[in-house]
Write a protein that holds these residues in place. Structure first.
Motif, short mmCIF file in Angstrom:
data_model
loop_
_atom_site.label_atom_id
_atom_site.label_comp_id
_atom_site.label_asym_id
_atom_site.label_seq_id
_atom_site.Cartn_x
_atom_site.Cartn_y
_atom_site.Cartn_z
N ARG A 95 0.83 -1.21 0.00
CA ARG A 95 0.00 0.00 0.00
C ARG A 95 0.86 1.26 0.00
O ARG A 95 0.54 2.23 -0.66
CB ARG A 95 -0.92 0.02 1.23
N THR A 96 1.94 1.23 0.75
CA THR A 96 2.79 2.42 0.87
C THR A 96 3.95 2.32 -0.12
O THR A 96 4.27 1.23 -0.62
CB THR A 96 3.36 2.54 2.29
N TYR A 97 4.58 3.45 -0.35
CA TYR A 97 5.73 3.44 -1.25
C TYR A 97 6.84 2.55 -0.69
O TYR A 97 7.52 1.85 -1.45
CB TYR A 97 6.26 4.85 -1.51
N GLN A 154 6.50 -0.20 1.02
CA GLN A 154 6.15 -1.59 0.71
C GLN A 154 6.36 -1.89 -0.77
O GLN A 154 6.84 -2.97 -1.13
CB GLN A 154 4.70 -1.88 1.11
N TRP A 155 6.02 -0.95 -1.62
CA TRP A 155 6.25 -1.13 -3.06
C TRP A 155 7.75 -1.21 -3.34
O TRP A 155 8.19 -1.98 -4.19
CB TRP A 155 5.60 -0.01 -3.87
N LEU A 170 -1.61 1.68 -5.19
CA LEU A 170 -0.56 2.68 -5.23
C LEU A 170 -1.18 4.03 -5.57
O LEU A 170 -1.93 4.15 -6.54
CB LEU A 170 0.49 2.32 -6.29
N SER A 171 -0.87 5.01 -4.76
CA SER A 171 -1.34 6.36 -5.01
C SER A 171 -0.42 7.00 -6.05
O SER A 171 0.79 7.08 -5.86
CB SER A 171 -1.30 7.19 -3.72
N VAL A 221 5.16 10.24 -5.91
CA VAL A 221 5.25 8.79 -5.78
C VAL A 221 5.13 8.10 -7.13
O VAL A 221 5.92 7.20 -7.46
CB VAL A 221 4.17 8.27 -4.80
#
Length: 185
Positions: A9-11, A13-14, A39-40, A45
């Motif tokens: 979900r977060t950068y 984690q990506w 992913l936002s 980001v």
């Protein structure tokens, strides 16, 4: 490292997923994990993630090319040639599936899919050009029957990645002494 059951979900984690992709040891698990992520694409980001993913794609395509070249150079028979092509096709199939993850922006998916396709077309053309020197025509026939561009046929059918050992060409010598050849189509 334990992976949470849901996708990233977060950068951060990506970023861990991209690091695992770069290591290349858990590709299928990483692909499945990324498929469940979000992913936002706002702020900085999106472009930062897209650049990192594109860099990993380029590194994977370069490795695919190096492995294909090495395997073909070292191939002793037709089975080895086919195995080298199938290994490259399997790599392209993975990259194609990665590029198609719905969490990615449409422009990124289109760009990555296009890069995989261009690589496969250039590589196939290069292989066919180099096969012109083979007077028997056997290499050209092998390359046509085991075309690199067929990675997307696997993707279109939704089939799992092929097992290289199970689908490689075999040359059997029956007890009568005549050769029987099984060629992939």
């Amino acid at each position: 490292m334990l992976v949470p059951p849901e996708g990233p979900r977060t950068y951060a984690q990506w970023s861990e997923c991209l690091d695992r992709l770069a290591a290349g040891t858990q590709d299928e698990a990483c692909l499945a994990h990324m498929g469940g992520g979000e992913l936002s694409w706002s702020g900085g980001v999106g472009p930062l993630f897209a650049q990192r993913l594109a860099d990993e794609f380029n590194a994977r395509l370069t490795r695919c090319s190096e492995h294909l070249t090495r395997d073909l150079r070292m191939s002793a028979d037709e089975g080895c040639v086919v195995r080298a092509i199938l290994n490259a096709r399997q790599s392209l199939f993975f990259l194609h599936r990665l590029a198609q993850l719905p969490v990615f922006a449409e422009t990124l998916r289109a760009h990555l899919t296009s890069e995989v396709r261009k690589f496969a077309e250039r590589s196939q053309k290069s292989l066919e050009d180099s096969a012109q020197a083979d007077r028997s025509g056997r290499l050209r026939l092998l390359l046509q029957n085991n075309n690199l561009l067929r990675y997307d046929a696997l993707a279109a059918s939704g089939v799992a990645a092929p097992s290289v050992q199970a689908s490689s060409a075999r040359t059997d010598v029956p007890s009568s002494g005549t050769r029987r050849r099984n060629i992939l189509i």
